[in-house]
Design an enzyme around this catalytic site. Structure first.
Site, mmCIF file in Angstrom:
data_model
loop_
_atom_site.group_PDB
_atom_site.id
_atom_site.type_symbol
_atom_site.label_atom_id
_atom_site.label_comp_id
_atom_site.label_asym_id
_atom_site.label_seq_id
_atom_site.Cartn_x
_atom_site.Cartn_y
_atom_site.Cartn_z
ATOM 1 N N GLU A 105 -2.500 -15.812 -4.790
ATOM 2 C CA GLU A 105 -1.984 -14.710 -5.611
ATOM 3 C C GLU A 105 -1.479 -15.269 -6.944
ATOM 4 O O GLU A 105 -0.867 -16.342 -6.994
ATOM 5 C CB GLU A 105 -0.842 -13.990 -4.873
ATOM 6 C CG GLU A 105 -0.078 -12.970 -5.677
ATOM 7 C CD GLU A 105 -0.936 -11.827 -6.177
ATOM 8 O OE1 GLU A 105 -0.844 -11.498 -7.373
ATOM 9 O OE2 GLU A 105 -1.713 -11.261 -5.375
ATOM 10 N N CYS A 154 -10.347 -0.275 -3.780
ATOM 11 C CA CYS A 154 -9.756 1.044 -4.038
ATOM 12 C C CYS A 154 -10.491 1.773 -5.156
ATOM 13 O O CYS A 154 -10.088 2.860 -5.569
ATOM 14 C CB CYS A 154 -8.270 0.907 -4.382
ATOM 15 S SG CYS A 154 -7.942 -0.090 -5.851
ATOM 16 N N GLN A 179 0.837 -1.205 0.000
ATOM 17 C CA GLN A 179 0.000 0.000 0.000
ATOM 18 C C GLN A 179 0.870 1.252 0.000
ATOM 19 O O GLN A 179 1.868 1.337 0.715
ATOM 20 C CB GLN A 179 -0.915 0.010 1.225
ATOM 21 C CG GLN A 179 -2.038 -1.011 1.177
ATOM 22 C CD GLN A 179 -3.174 -0.619 0.246
ATOM 23 O OE1 GLN A 179 -3.119 0.413 -0.438
ATOM 24 N NE2 GLN A 179 -4.194 -1.438 0.195
ATOM 25 N N ASP A 210 -8.788 -8.075 -1.675
ATOM 26 C CA ASP A 210 -8.228 -6.737 -1.904
ATOM 27 C C ASP A 210 -7.723 -6.685 -3.338
ATOM 28 O O ASP A 210 -6.524 -6.730 -3.599
ATOM 29 C CB ASP A 210 -7.098 -6.462 -0.911
ATOM 30 C CG ASP A 210 -6.564 -5.043 -1.012
ATOM 31 O OD1 ASP A 210 -7.199 -4.200 -1.685
ATOM 32 O OD2 ASP A 210 -5.488 -4.772 -0.435
ATOM 33 N N GLU A 239 -10.367 4.332 -0.162
ATOM 34 C CA GLU A 239 -10.631 2.914 0.029
ATOM 35 C C GLU A 239 -12.029 2.736 0.637
ATOM 36 O O GLU A 239 -12.400 3.428 1.586
ATOM 37 C CB GLU A 239 -9.600 2.284 0.968
ATOM 38 C CG GLU A 239 -8.178 2.285 0.419
ATOM 39 C CD GLU A 239 -7.894 1.128 -0.510
ATOM 40 O OE1 GLU A 239 -8.519 0.054 -0.339
ATOM 41 O OE2 GLU A 239 -7.049 1.296 -1.411
#
Length: 567
Positions: free
Chosen positions: A425, A504, A375, A476, A548
């Site tokens: 991921e 976001c 971030q 996320d 966010e």
């Protein structure tokens, strides 16, 4: 580059220690007529509906769908838009609130859609002749507003997105019991909007474009506009309030080198010519600084390129040795594709220094390599992850799926309360960083999987979640949101009864919410639908329109327990 650096402007943007949400709760709700027959009545009644009609001028030939897409990307909270192709102006209805209208003007005025510069004006006001923007206005559009007003505007646009979820689900006449209680309001309660703990110089990663300024001089900074809109000029970022001094210094040193110590050209996106493309600067709270200079080798002879790269290294070393530049590590990256940005797995070459540094977050240390995701607002991320951990509500018996886990920051931060954390991921280098981060912090209950989330979710649950165990998913995703197949995989897994969604891009989240809440069917929406319970905003991007949005969604027994606890 911005010219306005007056003390008054700087004073207005001073940092605040207040991390509590804005206490202003003003919100405008109204029904906006859509049919042509009601247009005349809308003009007369708009003030009673809490809306104000304005004009977007200077856009002849621009279609309504193109304009609407631009407004959505800019997070403009319009209630209605009307633009005829042959007309040069568009009518737009915004909340009749001076703070919101001012924010919309700061965001829109001087920006382009299909090469046309927009100007937002009152109906009777003539468009200004000069609508050019400084770079700071382009990059940090809200910097001229009080920070409290920025938070108020962001609170409004989050509520608008939550209302849009209700509208989208309602117009499809889905038979959802909870939707009936929403009426025309938000799909769930927006509990708070949290201030960023740091509002100046907060970005720990900055990707500067190398190009030419409006005088034709090589510059390291940001583009004034989108290449698609015909403006590829670059300005230096000195007046952008969110960039730290260490990153600006690197940009200054490389700009000096490009102008005075070499002859190769900057990259030209139109014809894919030139050599120098981008400078990425990362920094941490310990004052470590990494710089990566990206170049193309496709338009330059090897001997000339090698000489230029060696000269760049020498120039940077001399600035470091003289104390004029703080730099921990220097990397080079060769990138010859025509797209603007290299993939995260595009290799970098360490010229000198350490291959990575560490950043501390919630008393944990994370390895940051040149391309690893982290971030951009460290202090804001610490606030965000603490809130996510609270909403996960792990008591030691739950399995937590960290979907789109990156380098494992969220999963590792909440691991102490979970029975097991499984990170998923697609980027293999990020997973390697995640494993090292867990090992460094002596976290033994985390496991990380490489692959597409839609392929890994079912396998992870089958292996780690027993019948009757609770499973929570934390997602996320990138700005475009989750692929529909990932949402389908989450819905299909009956063990997942709680989702903490970190977005976001609250505009893209509206469609994501529709997919999570859509009634069950046999195609894209298997399993029991989710219900939005509550939401919060966390401002990780002061001086910009971005924020966010965190939403808690539940179903099954978990949802029943939540509702019974409120009785």
């Amino acid at each position: 580059m911005a010219d306005d650096n007056t003390p008054a402007k700087r004073e207005r943007a001073e940092e605040t220690e207040d991390s509590e949400p804005s206490k202003r709760q003003r919100d405008s709700e109204s029904a906006v007529p859509n049919s042509k027959q009601e247009e005349e009545r809308a003009d007369k009644d708009v003030s009673e509906q809490g809306l104000k009609k304005l004009l977007i001028t200077g856009i002849p030939g621009v279609r309504q769908d193109a304009l609407q897409g631009s407004l959505n990307r800019s997070a403009i909270p319009f209630h209605r838009l009307q633009k005829k192709k042959m007309e040069k102006d568009a009518e737009i209805w915004l909340p009749d609130d001076p703070i919101i209208i001012r924010a919309c003007k700061l965001i829109l005025n001087g920006t382009c859609v299909h090469g046309r510069k927009m100007q937002l004006n009152d109906g009777e006001q003539k468009a200004e002749e000069d609508s050019s923007r400084t770079l700071s206005q382009q990059v940090t559009a809200l910097a001229d507003m009080l920070y409290e007003d920025q938070i108020y505007f962001k609170e409004h646009i989050l509520r608008a997105s939550l209302r849009r979820v209700t509208q989208d689900l309602s117009k499809n006449k889905y038979n959802l019991e909870w939707l009936k209680s929403c009426s025309r309001g938000p799909c769930c309660n927006l509990e708070k909007v949290y201030h960023s703990p740091q509002i100046r110089g907060y970005r720990n990663k900055n990707e500067f474009t190398i190009g030419y300024d409006r005088d034709g001089k090589a510059t390291v900074g940001f583009r004034y506009g989108r290449f698609a809109d015909g403006d590829s000029s670059v300005g230096n970022a000195d007046q952008c309030l969110h960039i730290p001094a260490c990153a600006l210094k690197v940009a200054e040193v490389v700009t000096d080198f490009l102008r005075n110590y070499q002859k190769l050209e900057c990259w030209g996106a139109a014809k894919h010519t030139g050599t120098w493309r981008m400078v990425t600067v990362r920094n941490n709270s310990e004052n470590d600084v990494i710089a990566v200079v990206q170049y193309s080798s496709s338009n330059t002879k090897k001997e000339e390129l090698d000489e230029a790269l060696a000269c760049l290294d020498q120039h940077i070393r001399s600035k470091v040795d003289s104390g004029d530049l703080t730099l921990t590590s220097f990397f080079l990256q060769e990138y010859n594709d025509v797209s603007n940005r290299a993939n995260d797995d595009c290799p970098v070459r360490l010229v000198w220094g350490k291959p990575f540094f560490h950043e501390t977050l919630m008393d944990l240390q994370f390895r940051i390599s040149p391309s690893a995701f982290f971030q951009v607002n460290t202090k804001g991320a610490e606030l965000l992850y603490g809130l996510v951990r609270n909403w996960v509500g792990a008591t030691g018996t739950e399995t937590v799926l960290d979907v789109c886990c990156g380098t494992g920051t969220i999963g590792i931060c909440i691991a102490s309360g979970a029975r097991k954390v499984i990170g998923i991921e697609l980027c293999a280098p990020a997973i390697e960083d995640a494993k090292l981060n867990a090992e460094r912090n002596k976290i033994s209950n985390c496991e990380f999987l490489v692959g597409r989330a839609e392929d890994q979710i079912d396998a992870a649950i089958s292996q780690h979640v027993k019948d009757g165990d609770k499973c929570v998913a934390v997602v996320d995703p990138p700005r475009e949101g989750l692929h529909w197949k990932v949402i389908k995989a989450i819905r299909k897994s009956k063990e997942i009864e709680r989702v903490v969604y970190v977005s976001c891009n609250h505009v893209a989240w509206v469609e994501q919410a529709r997919q999570f809440c859509h009634p069950s069917d046999d195609s894209r929406h298997p399993g029991e639908p989710f219900e939005p319970i509550k939401a919060i905003g966390v401002d990780l991007f002061p001086h910009t329109p971005h924020i966010e949005l965190v939403v808690l969604l539940e179903r099954g027994n978990t949802l029943k327990e939540t509702k019974s606890s409120k009785l």
